[in-house]
Write a protein that holds these residues in place. Sequence first.
Motif, mmCIF file in Angstrom:
data_model
loop_
_atom_site.group_PDB
_atom_site.id
_atom_site.type_symbol
_atom_site.label_atom_id
_atom_site.label_comp_id
_atom_site.label_asym_id
_atom_site.label_seq_id
_atom_site.Cartn_x
_atom_site.Cartn_y
_atom_site.Cartn_z
ATOM 1 N N ALA A 101 -21.125 -7.343 45.577
ATOM 2 C CA ALA A 101 -19.897 -6.588 45.288
ATOM 3 C C ALA A 101 -20.062 -5.114 45.662
ATOM 4 C CB ALA A 101 -19.530 -6.731 43.808
ATOM 5 N N LEU A 102 -21.214 -4.535 45.338
ATOM 6 C CA LEU A 102 -21.476 -3.142 45.716
ATOM 7 C C LEU A 102 -21.491 -2.994 47.228
ATOM 8 C CD1 LEU A 102 -24.300 -2.245 43.167
ATOM 9 C CD2 LEU A 102 -21.990 -1.268 43.228
ATOM 10 N N GLN A 147 -19.879 -4.810 49.396
ATOM 11 C CA GLN A 147 -18.487 -4.870 49.863
ATOM 12 C C GLN A 147 -17.789 -3.529 49.632
ATOM 13 O OE1 GLN A 147 -16.168 -8.358 48.920
ATOM 14 N NE2 GLN A 147 -14.303 -7.149 48.759
ATOM 15 N N TYR A 148 -18.003 -2.947 48.459
ATOM 16 C CA TYR A 148 -17.383 -1.655 48.153
ATOM 17 C C TYR A 148 -17.867 -0.570 49.123
ATOM 18 C CZ TYR A 148 -16.018 2.596 45.781
ATOM 19 O OH TYR A 148 -15.474 3.822 45.510
ATOM 20 N N GLY A 185 -14.847 -0.155 51.205
ATOM 21 C CA GLY A 185 -14.048 0.539 50.201
ATOM 22 C C GLY A 185 -13.235 -0.479 49.429
ATOM 23 N N GLU A 214 -10.236 -1.529 46.348
ATOM 24 C CA GLU A 214 -9.924 -1.341 44.935
ATOM 25 C C GLU A 214 -11.036 -1.973 44.091
ATOM 26 O OE1 GLU A 214 -8.503 -0.359 41.490
ATOM 27 O OE2 GLU A 214 -7.520 0.355 43.328
ATOM 28 N N VAL A 215 -11.644 -1.185 43.215
ATOM 29 C CA VAL A 215 -12.757 -1.639 42.388
ATOM 30 C C VAL A 215 -12.353 -2.869 41.567
ATOM 31 C CG1 VAL A 215 -14.293 -1.009 40.482
ATOM 32 C CG2 VAL A 215 -13.841 0.635 42.320
ATOM 33 N N ILE A 265 -12.193 -6.042 43.737
ATOM 34 C CA ILE A 265 -13.530 -6.520 44.099
ATOM 35 C C ILE A 265 -14.180 -7.180 42.892
ATOM 36 C CG2 ILE A 265 -15.856 -5.816 44.844
ATOM 37 C CD1 ILE A 265 -14.460 -3.551 46.460
ATOM 38 N N GLU A 266 -14.061 -6.542 41.732
ATOM 39 C CA GLU A 266 -14.637 -7.102 40.509
ATOM 40 C C GLU A 266 -14.074 -8.495 40.254
ATOM 41 O OE1 GLU A 266 -14.950 -6.085 35.727
ATOM 42 O OE2 GLU A 266 -13.333 -5.207 36.919
ATOM 43 N N LEU A 302 -20.691 2.147 39.752
ATOM 44 C CA LEU A 302 -19.731 2.927 40.548
ATOM 45 C C LEU A 302 -19.309 4.204 39.834
ATOM 46 C CD1 LEU A 302 -17.607 0.100 42.192
ATOM 47 C CD2 LEU A 302 -19.406 1.504 43.217
ATOM 48 N N SER A 313 -27.150 -0.532 47.900
ATOM 49 C CA SER A 313 -26.667 -1.334 46.769
ATOM 50 C C SER A 313 -27.815 -1.718 45.841
ATOM 51 C CB SER A 313 -25.969 -2.603 47.274
ATOM 52 O OG SER A 313 -24.847 -2.286 48.056
#
Length: 141
Positions: free
Chosen positions: A17-18, A20-21, A25, A27-28, A31-32, A56, A83
């Motif tokens: 997930a990190l 991907q963020y 980028g 929306e947190v 993604i969560e 984050l 990450s």
Amino acid sequence: MSFKTPKQRTRERVIQALYQYLVSGGEVFQIEQQFLNQKQGKISKVFFSDLFINILENRFVLDELITSTISRGTEELGSVEHSILYLGTFELKFNSEVPYKVVINESLALAKLYGAEGSYKLINVSLDKLARILRKIELIN
């Protein structure tokens, strides 16, 4: 294939997930939810959300800590390694109930699984330096 505990699978998913963020980028919250709703393997959803959101929220503090242990800026790290260092650094600083050796070993396992060849060496050196700073008392005992 080796057995993984729910916490190990959770850490693995946090890294994904990190990543991907960091790469795209986004929306947190989205993604969560995407990673919480994956069906493969049992994870601790509370542990996942706690790690992902808090890493984050604290990424600038974590970047400062990481930068103090490596010979370049964090923007020069690969997203996988960044990450993994986020996760390891966060756990060393904020999750003192997890022994520092467990934090480092879990991070190294993730680096060997997902990171660039040999990246586990950088992660080991960085987290070892941080453990000496953030977990002094634990190292003495």
